[in-house]
Design a protein around this motif. Sequence first.
Motif: not given
Length: 153
Positions: A61, A107-108
């Motif tokens: 991500g 990342k999320d």
Amino acid sequence: MLSQNSDGPRQVQIDYFDGSSRTVDVVDREVPYPDGKLIVSRTDPQGIITHANQAFVDMSGYTKEELIGENHYILRHPDMPAVAFAGLWETIMAGTKWHGYVKNLRKDGAFYWVKATVIPNVRNGKLVGYTSVRRKPSRSKIAESEALYATLK
Ligand SMILES: Cc1cc2nc3c(=O)[nH]c(=O)nc-3n(C[C@H](O)[C@H](O)[C@H](O)COP(=O)(O)O)c2cc1C
């Protein structure tokens, strides 16, 4: 752990081996490893990312620009026990290949499991860095690793 609400992300503080720490959002959502893809990255001898392929960008991500120059520990999931990585570093610093199952943080805040092989890169007798190649893990190995890591936390 700082806080938890019922359905939103958990804010978790991660303390790294080098003494730095950061607070990450963690959500209990798995992104399944895509069929037939290899996730590849290379690092320098300190574990700083020097190369990331497109599958790595897609699954993590992060953009390629965000990954290059970062420590590989930005993917560390709080459910991973420190001993797993101590074993990894002990093995690769001795010049040997390491295999293992790793739960990675996107990342999320979601996660993905990989079956990883980390290889020391030696040029003219000198260690110049490491390469990690990940493949899709079986559901049974994921379940086994999950149970093992829970006991090691
Ligand atoms: C080539 C290479 C690839 C790595 N890949 C990962 C990874 O995908 N996920 C991860 O959490 N750690 C990975 N690591 C280990 C990290 O460098 C780090 O040791 C780990 O995230 C734990 O953080 P800590 O050592 O600061 O406790 C990798 C290390 C190397 C050398």
